[in-house]
Write an enzyme that holds these catalytic residues in place. Structure first.
Site, PDB file in Angstrom:
ATOM      1  N   TYR A 202      68.483  22.188  30.986  1.00  0.00           N
ATOM      2  CA  TYR A 202      68.340  21.567  29.661  1.00  0.00           C
ATOM      3  C   TYR A 202      67.794  20.147  29.805  1.00  0.00           C
ATOM      4  CZ  TYR A 202      69.755  19.071  25.454  1.00  0.00           C
ATOM      5  OH  TYR A 202      69.764  18.266  24.348  1.00  0.00           O
TER       6      TYR A 202
ATOM      7  N   TYR B 121      71.469  21.211  13.291  1.00  0.00           N
ATOM      8  CA  TYR B 121      72.535  20.218  13.043  1.00  0.00           C
ATOM      9  C   TYR B 121      71.959  18.817  12.771  1.00  0.00           C
ATOM     10  CZ  TYR B 121      76.599  17.304  14.459  1.00  0.00           C
ATOM     11  OH  TYR B 121      77.605  16.378  14.540  1.00  0.00           O
TER      12      TYR B 121
ATOM     13  N   ILE C 222      91.312  21.600  28.172  1.00  0.00           N
ATOM     14  CA  ILE C 222      90.780  20.304  28.623  1.00  0.00           C
ATOM     15  C   ILE C 222      90.147  20.515  29.991  1.00  0.00           C
ATOM     16  CG2 ILE C 222      91.354  17.937  29.267  1.00  0.00           C
ATOM     17  CD1 ILE C 222      93.694  18.066  27.304  1.00  0.00           C
TER      18      ILE C 222
ATOM     19  N   ASP D  82      61.121  26.221  11.173  1.00  0.00           N
ATOM     20  CA  ASP D  82      62.313  26.636  11.926  1.00  0.00           C
ATOM     21  C   ASP D  82      62.294  28.161  12.004  1.00  0.00           C
ATOM     22  OD1 ASP D  82      65.451  25.059  12.176  1.00  0.00           O
ATOM     23  OD2 ASP D  82      65.141  27.178  12.686  1.00  0.00           O
TER      24      ASP D  82
ATOM     25  N   ASN E 139      60.994  27.653  25.803  1.00  0.00           N
ATOM     26  CA  ASN E 139      61.153  27.150  24.435  1.00  0.00           C
ATOM     27  C   ASN E 139      60.944  25.636  24.362  1.00  0.00           C
ATOM     28  OD1 ASN E 139      61.622  27.323  21.696  1.00  0.00           O
ATOM     29  ND2 ASN E 139      63.843  27.180  21.896  1.00  0.00           N
TER      30      ASN E 139
HETATM   31  N1  UDP Z   1      85.357  19.554  26.684  1.00  0.00           N
HETATM   32  C1  UDP Z   1      86.634  20.061  26.914  1.00  0.00           C
HETATM   33  N2  UDP Z   1      86.971  21.235  26.328  1.00  0.00           N
HETATM   34  C2  UDP Z   1      86.130  21.946  25.505  1.00  0.00           C
HETATM   35  C3  UDP Z   1      84.841  21.410  25.258  1.00  0.00           C
HETATM   36  C4  UDP Z   1      84.483  20.220  25.880  1.00  0.00           C
HETATM   37  O1  UDP Z   1      87.426  19.457  27.647  1.00  0.00           O
HETATM   38  O2  UDP Z   1      86.518  23.017  25.019  1.00  0.00           O
HETATM   39  C5  UDP Z   1      84.952  18.282  27.305  1.00  0.00           C
HETATM   40  C6  UDP Z   1      83.735  18.423  28.216  1.00  0.00           C
HETATM   41  O3  UDP Z   1      84.132  18.752  29.520  1.00  0.00           O
HETATM   42  C7  UDP Z   1      83.129  17.013  28.120  1.00  0.00           C
HETATM   43  C8  UDP Z   1      83.509  16.546  26.717  1.00  0.00           C
HETATM   44  O4  UDP Z   1      84.574  17.388  26.294  1.00  0.00           O
HETATM   45  O5  UDP Z   1      83.746  16.154  29.040  1.00  0.00           O
HETATM   46  C9  UDP Z   1      82.369  16.668  25.731  1.00  0.00           C
HETATM   47  O6  UDP Z   1      81.823  17.964  25.844  1.00  0.00           O
HETATM   48  P1  UDP Z   1      80.773  18.544  24.818  1.00  0.00           P
HETATM   49  O7  UDP Z   1      80.496  19.962  25.209  1.00  0.00           O
HETATM   50  O8  UDP Z   1      81.235  18.285  23.434  1.00  0.00           O
HETATM   51  O9  UDP Z   1      79.472  17.644  25.032  1.00  0.00           O
HETATM   52  P2  UDP Z   1      78.622  17.324  26.356  1.00  0.00           P
HETATM   53  O10 UDP Z   1      79.259  16.098  26.960  1.00  0.00           O
HETATM   54  O11 UDP Z   1      78.639  18.511  27.234  1.00  0.00           O
HETATM   55  O12 UDP Z   1      77.268  17.025  25.811  1.00  0.00           O
END
Ligand code: UDP
Length: 330
Positions: free
Chosen positions: A141, A11, A207, A31, A92
């Site tokens: 991670y 990405y 959410i 890659d 990795n």
């Molecule tokens: N989130 C959510 N529903 C989803 C995916 C993500 O409510 O289906 C929320 C997640 O809990 C976080 C925010 O969106 O607070 C961003 O999540 P994402 O996975 O995009 O990125 P991260 O913050 O984990 O790097």
């Protein structure tokens, strides 16, 4: 100048390739295509389908293409997966990454830009988060990326390999041309998931948590456009070329948006309401992550061009509408 781009079919890497070419660099992609997509690599850019675990193959690529710098994107990125399979992430992101560093040392390549993450900080003690904030990652991670940053500092001290680590906050959006964008399988990120619901590919958004100590109870994140991340890599490379020391920079807009605010922005972009329901918190999600990124602005001259959330979502929407199945290789 020839630049080796590990993970260039991914990405962020694929967006950086376009900027490298525009800036007159000559990229070569390494890659293994386990997550990346050959179709994301621009025509004319050599693509060596090589795993970073394969020291001999990597050595041949370095010998053939003689890069003078490396941009290192290859690695696993999904937090939930890292909790389930920490071994895969450490092997990795750390061990295979070191094989790349060793090839650099063997071939006397002394400049590296590294894809790091806000996950190195863990639960923030202060927001916005400055680069010198304590590092206490809450998942494998973040640990793998933090440990690799430490390894980089040691490789500089021992071998003179200078590096700039760029700690991304929430990478989002797609190239304004609509030709490249985000294609993860499975998709776990908020903006693509919301837009997949809007397109009818999913029933509704879950959410994750509405009881956080934020203005509307949902998590707040600093969304940064992938093209702005890309631009920072070119600036970091130029800084290294001018002799900049090993360093790490946050990349974010310094402004946080809640999950509900992102949902509302997406509804404006797509022009209709998007079904959502509340769900339990996702393990390991801090309430608020917002970057202090004045150092990137001051020291690298970074100036985000797509800081506006509407633009970020709009570009992601353009990509998804024209590529609902992503690159369509699977
Ligand atoms: N989130 C959510 N529903 C989803 C995916 C993500 O409510 O289906 C929320 C997640 O809990 C976080 C925010 O969106 O607070 C961003 O999540 P994402 O996975 O995009 O990125 P991260 O913050 O984990 O790097």
């Amino acid at each position: 100048m020839r630049v080796l781009v590990s993970g260039g079919a991914g990405y962020v890497g694929s967006h950086v390739l376009l900027d490298l070419i525009a800036a007159g660099y000559d990229p070569i992609v390494v890659d293994d295509l386990s997550k990346g997509h050959a179709a994301a690599v621009p025509q004319g850019v050599p693509l060596a389908q090589v795993s970073l675990a394969d020291a001999a193959a990597l050595d041949r690529v370095f010998a053939q293409y003689k890069p003078q710098a490396v941009l290192h994107f290859a690695g696993f990125t999904e937090v939930g997966e890292s909790v389930k399979f920490p071994d895969r992430f450490f092997r990795n992101n750390i061990s295979n990454g070191m094989t790349l560093l060793d090839a650099m040392v063997a071939h006397e390549v002394k400049m590296l830009v590294f894809s790091s993450t806000a996950a190195v900080y863990g639960e923030p003690q202060t927001v916005p988060i400055p680069e010198d904030h304590p590092k206490s990652p809450t998942n494998p991670y973040g640990e793998s990326k933090l440990f690799f940053e430490k390894i980089l500092a040691r490789y500089d001290a021992a071998y003179g390999l200078r590096s700039i680590s760029l700690r991304y906050f929430n990478a989002a959006g797609a190239h304004p041309s609509g030709t490249i964008g985000e294609d993860h399988n499975p998709e776990t990120h908020l903006i693509p998931i919301i837009l997949q619901v809007a397109l009818g590919m999913r029933e509704q958004l879950a959410i994750f948590g509405t009881d956080y100590p934020t203005m509307d109870g949902t998590c707040v994140r600093d969304y940064v456009h992938v093209c702005d991340l890309a631009a920072a890599h070119i600036l970091a490379l130029r800084a290294l070329e001018k002799g900049a020391p090993t360093d790490a920079f946050n990349l974010g807009n310094g402004q946080g948006f809640s999950v509900k605010e992102v949902l509302a922005a997406a509804e404006k972009v797509v022009g209709k309401s998007i079904p959502a329901q509340t769900a339990p918190r996702r393990a390991g999600d801090p309430a608020v992550l917002v970057a202090g990124s004045t150092r990137a602005r001051e020291l690298l001259g970074w100036q985000p061009r797509y800081a506006d959330l509407h633009t970020i979502v709009e570009t992601a929407w353009r990509w998804l509408q024209t590529h609902p199945a992503g690159y369509g290789e699977e």
